[in-house]
Design an enzyme around this catalytic site. Structure first.
Site, PDB file in Angstrom:
ATOM      1  N   LEU A 117     -60.684 -32.878   5.278  1.00  0.00           N
ATOM      2  CA  LEU A 117     -61.265 -33.055   3.953  1.00  0.00           C
ATOM      3  C   LEU A 117     -62.155 -34.284   4.051  1.00  0.00           C
ATOM      4  O   LEU A 117     -61.747 -35.299   4.629  1.00  0.00           O
ATOM      5  CB  LEU A 117     -60.184 -33.262   2.890  1.00  0.00           C
ATOM      6  CG  LEU A 117     -59.345 -32.036   2.521  1.00  0.00           C
ATOM      7  CD1 LEU A 117     -58.209 -32.449   1.585  1.00  0.00           C
ATOM      8  CD2 LEU A 117     -60.197 -30.954   1.867  1.00  0.00           C
ATOM      9  N   ASP A 118     -63.362 -34.211   3.503  1.00  0.00           N
ATOM     10  CA  ASP A 118     -64.279 -35.334   3.670  1.00  0.00           C
ATOM     11  C   ASP A 118     -63.844 -36.532   2.838  1.00  0.00           C
ATOM     12  O   ASP A 118     -62.876 -36.477   2.077  1.00  0.00           O
ATOM     13  CB  ASP A 118     -65.729 -34.920   3.376  1.00  0.00           C
ATOM     14  CG  ASP A 118     -65.938 -34.476   1.945  1.00  0.00           C
ATOM     15  OD1 ASP A 118     -65.309 -35.049   1.033  1.00  0.00           O
ATOM     16  OD2 ASP A 118     -66.741 -33.546   1.711  1.00  0.00           O
ATOM     17  N   LEU A 119     -64.579 -37.622   2.987  1.00  0.00           N
ATOM     18  CA  LEU A 119     -64.202 -38.902   2.390  1.00  0.00           C
ATOM     19  C   LEU A 119     -63.899 -38.788   0.902  1.00  0.00           C
ATOM     20  O   LEU A 119     -62.898 -39.326   0.412  1.00  0.00           O
ATOM     21  CB  LEU A 119     -65.325 -39.921   2.621  1.00  0.00           C
ATOM     22  CG  LEU A 119     -65.158 -41.296   1.975  1.00  0.00           C
ATOM     23  CD1 LEU A 119     -64.023 -42.063   2.635  1.00  0.00           C
ATOM     24  CD2 LEU A 119     -66.460 -42.084   2.047  1.00  0.00           C
ATOM     25  N   SER A 121     -63.316 -36.024  -0.901  1.00  0.00           N
ATOM     26  CA  SER A 121     -62.489 -34.888  -1.300  1.00  0.00           C
ATOM     27  C   SER A 121     -61.026 -35.288  -1.277  1.00  0.00           C
ATOM     28  O   SER A 121     -60.623 -36.223  -0.584  1.00  0.00           O
ATOM     29  CB  SER A 121     -62.737 -33.696  -0.370  1.00  0.00           C
ATOM     30  OG  SER A 121     -64.084 -33.269  -0.459  1.00  0.00           O
ATOM     31  N   ARG A 205     -69.519 -28.124  -1.103  1.00  0.00           N
ATOM     32  CA  ARG A 205     -70.562 -29.009  -1.624  1.00  0.00           C
ATOM     33  C   ARG A 205     -71.955 -28.459  -1.314  1.00  0.00           C
ATOM     34  O   ARG A 205     -72.848 -28.478  -2.174  1.00  0.00           O
ATOM     35  CB  ARG A 205     -70.398 -30.413  -1.021  1.00  0.00           C
ATOM     36  CG  ARG A 205     -69.105 -31.112  -1.448  1.00  0.00           C
ATOM     37  CD  ARG A 205     -69.002 -32.507  -0.851  1.00  0.00           C
ATOM     38  NE  ARG A 205     -67.717 -33.128  -1.132  1.00  0.00           N
ATOM     39  CZ  ARG A 205     -67.424 -33.785  -2.242  1.00  0.00           C
ATOM     40  NH1 ARG A 205     -68.340 -33.922  -3.183  1.00  0.00           N
ATOM     41  NH2 ARG A 205     -66.227 -34.329  -2.415  1.00  0.00           N
TER      42      ARG A 205
END
Length: 306
Positions: A117-119, A121, A205
């Site tokens: 999961l990105d920063l 999220s 996104r």
């Protein structure tokens, strides 16, 4: 009468597993770290130091690392973790940003994240001590649906999401059709639910940007049969062995109950503001994750090795 020459027998597959994989399954290091250990002469097989990882070993071989016998492979385990926003899903970050491994309980064994999961999220992230299971769960061929609650800036209609439902191509990369539901409009923002099976880098996104919407919050609420449920940001819960057997085809791994165990184990990462759970009715208590058992509450050490 001409006779055909006999066919050569196909070479048999080597027995056992690659040495780096065996070291990783023992919980000592990742496969890459194990390969570096081998290259620097820290690993010996049957008393002989090796410097190349292209070697298979079986349970009949004796493996030592730094002169110490290798532990037996650890049983496969799986945890549910509620990743807070503001953490990166890597063991080390070149920019010095906090990682999920800084947030995990100090007594948790060495684990790998299933996907990322990105920063910015948040939500459900699976953790495992088994690299083979990690790779299996990340493959689109596994067919597990990943569901997200997404808040976007704008006033979309159902027609806005038709390109996502049909499948679209962004910068030459094809995205499979998504299941998109418009839940409600809340001021200048809209809440939607998105379900997909691929999990490409920043897929949700990028897809929303393609239809003119900017994501300002993204929460993964499920990964296959595993649900975020009531798990709070930073909390970790282990999946019971029965569920591993049912969902992954593994033997159950049961540990004795701890009478002093708390219901949950919490990390120390950043926490989102309270009262912001999307879609929750006042006073509602969503069901907790099925098949999860809590990590016992213990005093956290100042730091841990990721």
């Amino acid at each position: 009468m001409n006779q055909k020459p006999p066919k050569k027998a196909a070479p048999s597959a080597p027995q056992g597993d690659r040495i780096a994989k065996v070291i990783a399954r023992a919980g000592l290091a990742s496969r890459r770290e194990a390969e570096r250990m081998i290259e620097t002469g820290r690993v010996a097989v049957n008393g002989t130091v090796i410097t190349r990882a292209a070697l298979n070993v079986t349970d009949r071989d004796s493996v030592t690392v730094d002169g110490k016998p290798l532990d037996a492979p650890a049983p496969t385990r799986l945890w549910l973790y509620h990743k807070p926003a503001g953490l990166v899903t890597t063991t080390r970050d070149e920019q010095g940003r906090p990682t999920i491994f800084d947030d995990l309980p100090a007594d948790l064994p060495r684990v790998l994240s299933v996907g990322r999961l990105d920063l910015n999220s948040e939500g459900l992230l699976l953790l495992t001590n088994d690299g083979t299971i990690k790779r299996r769960l990340e493959l689109p061929s596994t067919g597990w649906l990943r569901r997200y609650r997404v808040r976007v800036n704008g006033r979309p209609t159902e027609a806005t999401f038709d390109p996502l439902r049909e499948g679209l191509t962004i910068d030459g990369e094809s995205f499979q059709p998504m299941v998109v539901t418009l839940d409600r409009q809340q001021g200048a923002n809209a809440w939607i639910t998105v379900a997909l099976r691929e999990g490409k880098n920043r897929e949700v996104r990028r897809a929303m940007e393609a239809v003119g919407l900017a994501v300002n919050r993204l929460i993964r609420i499920s990964y296959g049969p595993f649900q975020l449920g009531q798990l709070k940001p930073g909390e970790v819960q282990e999946v019971r062995g029965r569920v591993l057997r049912d969902q992954l085809g593994l033997e159950p791994v049961e540990t004795p109950p701890d009478p002093k165990a708390a219901k949950t184990r919490t990390g120390t990462g950043p926490r989102p503001k309270t009262g912001t759970r999307p879609g929750a009715k006042p006073g509602a208590k969503p069901a907790g994750p099925r098949g999860a058992k809590p990590i016992p509450q213990r005093r956290r050490k100042p730091s841990r090795r990721s």
